[in-house]
Design an enzyme around this catalytic site. Sequence first.
Site, PDB file in Angstrom:
ATOM      1  N   GLY A 216       0.809  -1.226   0.000  1.00 26.38           N
ATOM      2  CA  GLY A 216       0.000   0.000   0.000  1.00 26.38           C
ATOM      3  C   GLY A 216       0.836   1.266   0.000  1.00 26.38           C
TER       4      GLY A 216
ATOM      5  NE  ARG B 283      -4.802   4.799  -3.563  1.00 19.73           N
ATOM      6  CZ  ARG B 283      -5.923   4.526  -2.914  1.00 19.73           C
ATOM      7  NH1 ARG B 283      -6.425   5.387  -2.062  1.00 19.73           N
ATOM      8  NH2 ARG B 283      -6.552   3.371  -3.109  1.00 19.73           N
TER       9      ARG B 283
ATOM     10  CG  ASN C 230       0.331   1.143   4.809  1.00 15.18           C
ATOM     11  OD1 ASN C 230      -0.130   1.813   5.745  1.00 15.18           O
ATOM     12  ND2 ASN C 230       0.098   1.443   3.548  1.00 15.18           N
TER      13      ASN C 230
ATOM     14  CE1 TYR D 214      -9.884  -0.434   8.347  1.00 11.62           C
ATOM     15  CE2 TYR D 214     -10.454   0.634  10.412  1.00 11.62           C
ATOM     16  CZ  TYR D 214      -9.604   0.498   9.333  1.00 11.62           C
ATOM     17  OH  TYR D 214      -8.475   1.283   9.236  1.00 11.62           O
TER      18      TYR D 214
HETATM   19  N1  LIG Z   1      -6.864   6.697   6.969  1.00 10.00           N
HETATM   20  C1  LIG Z   1      -7.154   6.447   8.214  1.00 10.00           C
HETATM   21  O1  LIG Z   1      -7.844   7.229   8.888  1.00 10.00           O
HETATM   22  C2  LIG Z   1      -6.633   5.203   8.890  1.00 10.00           C
HETATM   23  C3  LIG Z   1      -6.793   5.111  10.277  1.00 10.00           C
HETATM   24  C4  LIG Z   1      -6.316   3.985  10.919  1.00 10.00           C
HETATM   25  C5  LIG Z   1      -5.709   2.984  10.201  1.00 10.00           C
HETATM   26  N2  LIG Z   1      -5.561   3.117   8.873  1.00 10.00           N
HETATM   27  C6  LIG Z   1      -4.915   2.008   8.166  1.00 10.00           C
HETATM   28  O2  LIG Z   1      -3.740   2.483   7.537  1.00 10.00           O
HETATM   29  C7  LIG Z   1      -3.498   1.751   6.338  1.00 10.00           C
HETATM   30  C8  LIG Z   1      -3.345   2.700   5.176  1.00 10.00           C
HETATM   31  O3  LIG Z   1      -4.521   3.478   5.099  1.00 10.00           O
HETATM   32  P1  LIG Z   1      -4.652   4.754   4.148  1.00 10.00           P
HETATM   33  O4  LIG Z   1      -5.652   5.641   4.783  1.00 10.00           O
HETATM   34  O5  LIG Z   1      -3.323   5.273   3.779  1.00 10.00           O
HETATM   35  O6  LIG Z   1      -5.349   4.062   2.885  1.00 10.00           O
HETATM   36  P2  LIG Z   1      -5.610   4.610   1.419  1.00 10.00           P
HETATM   37  O7  LIG Z   1      -5.185   6.038   1.270  1.00 10.00           O
HETATM   38  O8  LIG Z   1      -7.030   4.249   1.112  1.00 10.00           O
HETATM   39  O9  LIG Z   1      -4.607   3.698   0.549  1.00 10.00           O
HETATM   40  C9  LIG Z   1      -4.795   2.321   0.567  1.00 10.00           C
HETATM   41  C10 LIG Z   1      -3.544   1.645   0.050  1.00 10.00           C
HETATM   42  O10 LIG Z   1      -3.774   0.215   0.055  1.00 10.00           O
HETATM   43  C11 LIG Z   1      -3.568  -0.257  -1.262  1.00 10.00           C
HETATM   44  N3  LIG Z   1      -4.470  -1.363  -1.599  1.00 10.00           N
HETATM   45  C12 LIG Z   1      -5.810  -1.419  -1.420  1.00 10.00           C
HETATM   46  N4  LIG Z   1      -6.284  -2.566  -1.924  1.00 10.00           N
HETATM   47  C13 LIG Z   1      -5.221  -3.238  -2.438  1.00 10.00           C
HETATM   48  C14 LIG Z   1      -5.081  -4.474  -3.105  1.00 10.00           C
HETATM   49  N5  LIG Z   1      -6.114  -5.270  -3.387  1.00 10.00           N
HETATM   50  N6  LIG Z   1      -3.836  -4.872  -3.474  1.00 10.00           N
HETATM   51  C15 LIG Z   1      -2.761  -4.079  -3.238  1.00 10.00           C
HETATM   52  N7  LIG Z   1      -2.836  -2.885  -2.606  1.00 10.00           N
HETATM   53  C16 LIG Z   1      -4.065  -2.477  -2.228  1.00 10.00           C
HETATM   54  C17 LIG Z   1      -3.851   0.918  -2.176  1.00 10.00           C
HETATM   55  O11 LIG Z   1      -3.255   0.709  -3.439  1.00 10.00           O
HETATM   56  P3  LIG Z   1      -3.879   1.377  -4.782  1.00 10.00           P
HETATM   57  O12 LIG Z   1      -3.294   2.761  -4.874  1.00 10.00           O
HETATM   58  O13 LIG Z   1      -3.425   0.459  -5.872  1.00 10.00           O
HETATM   59  O14 LIG Z   1      -5.364   1.393  -4.635  1.00 10.00           O
HETATM   60  C18 LIG Z   1      -3.225   2.061  -1.368  1.00 10.00           C
HETATM   61  O15 LIG Z   1      -1.831   2.092  -1.558  1.00 10.00           O
HETATM   62  C19 LIG Z   1      -4.682   0.784   6.203  1.00 10.00           C
HETATM   63  O16 LIG Z   1      -4.341  -0.474   6.732  1.00 10.00           O
HETATM   64  C20 LIG Z   1      -5.759   1.421   7.062  1.00 10.00           C
HETATM   65  O17 LIG Z   1      -6.689   0.488   7.545  1.00 10.00           O
HETATM   66  C21 LIG Z   1      -5.996   4.210   8.185  1.00 10.00           C
END
Ligand SMILES: NC(=O)c1ccc[n+]([C@@H]2O[C@H](COP(=O)([O-])OP(=O)(O)OC[C@H]3O[C@@H](n4cnc5c(N)ncnc54)[C@H](OP(=O)(O)O)[C@@H]3O)[C@@H](O)[C@H]2O)c1
Length: 222
Positions: free
Chosen positions: A10, A13, A64, A129
């Site tokens: 991941g 982005r 991630n 989730y």
């Molecule tokens: N944002 C929040 O508020 C938050 C809070 C707590 C925890 N988190 C956790 O932090 C982590 C990152 O979150 P984020 O907010 O940065 O997410 P995000 O901006 O939605 O980005 C998601 C990432 O995961 C990748 N991904 C999704 N599906 C995939 C697949 N099938 N195969 C390969 N890669 C895949 C995406 O790749 P593509 O670019 O190819 O789609 C992207 O790089 C996650 O585990 C999330 O649960 C986030």
Amino acid sequence: MNKRTVFITGGSRGIGKAIVDGLKKAGYKVLSPTRQELDLSKNESIKSYIQTHKNDKIDIIINNAGINYPQWIQEMTDENIESTLQINLDAPIRLISGLVSHMKKQKWGRIINMSSAFGIVARGKQVLYCATKHGINGLTKALALELAEYNILVNSVCPGFAETEMVLRNPKEKIKMIEKDIPLGRLVQPNEIAELILFLISNKNTYITGSTIVIDGGFTSK
Ligand SMILES: NC(=O)c1ccc[n+]([C@@H]2O[C@H](COP(=O)([O-])OP(=O)(O)OC[C@H]3O[C@@H](n4cnc5c(N)ncnc54)[C@H](OP(=O)(O)O)[C@@H]3O)[C@@H](O)[C@H]2O)c1
């Protein structure tokens, strides 16, 4: 130049991109596959990636990538159930299993699993989730015990609401309500999470393992 190699999912982005930028700045060699190279929703893709990279000298794994498509329990689609369990929980287990051997051999390693504040507390519509993020905290603890004798430190990081697509796709009013609910009054920036992870994977972390480390502006303390 830092000679260690980091594998991260991941990294395209959001939080993952901030971690990749931080790693590169600190001199790490970074393996950050695109979705074309590694699609976490497909076990065949995971198997084929592991087959190609199982002899790479990977020192650090950062699981991630994650997804969150909130649905009430009776509205849940098969696709959401399967993809959330697969991407958030199943894939990290398979990747660690397939890529950990170099760390064991060299008796040094670091594993970070990205959890969430919803790995500590819960909320309606977050059944899938929460199940995966609570699950990843359990996997982190069990793995920390299993890998301690190899000097591999395993931790999960639990961010609160971060300024990424996952949160920003909500209507502006909803984001304002979320911010009101956070004691520090703002979303966490991806680079603040990256800084924490850079410490946890470094030689400066000598004794933190099996921990679920919360970075949530006080959200789970209420
Ligand atoms: N944002 C929040 O508020 C938050 C809070 C707590 C925890 N988190 C956790 O932090 C982590 C990152 O979150 P984020 O907010 O940065 O997410 P995000 O901006 O939605 O980005 C998601 C990432 O995961 C990748 N991904 C999704 N599906 C995939 C697949 N099938 N195969 C390969 N890669 C895949 C995406 O790749 P593509 O670019 O190819 O789609 C992207 O790089 C996650 O585990 C999330 O649960 C986030």
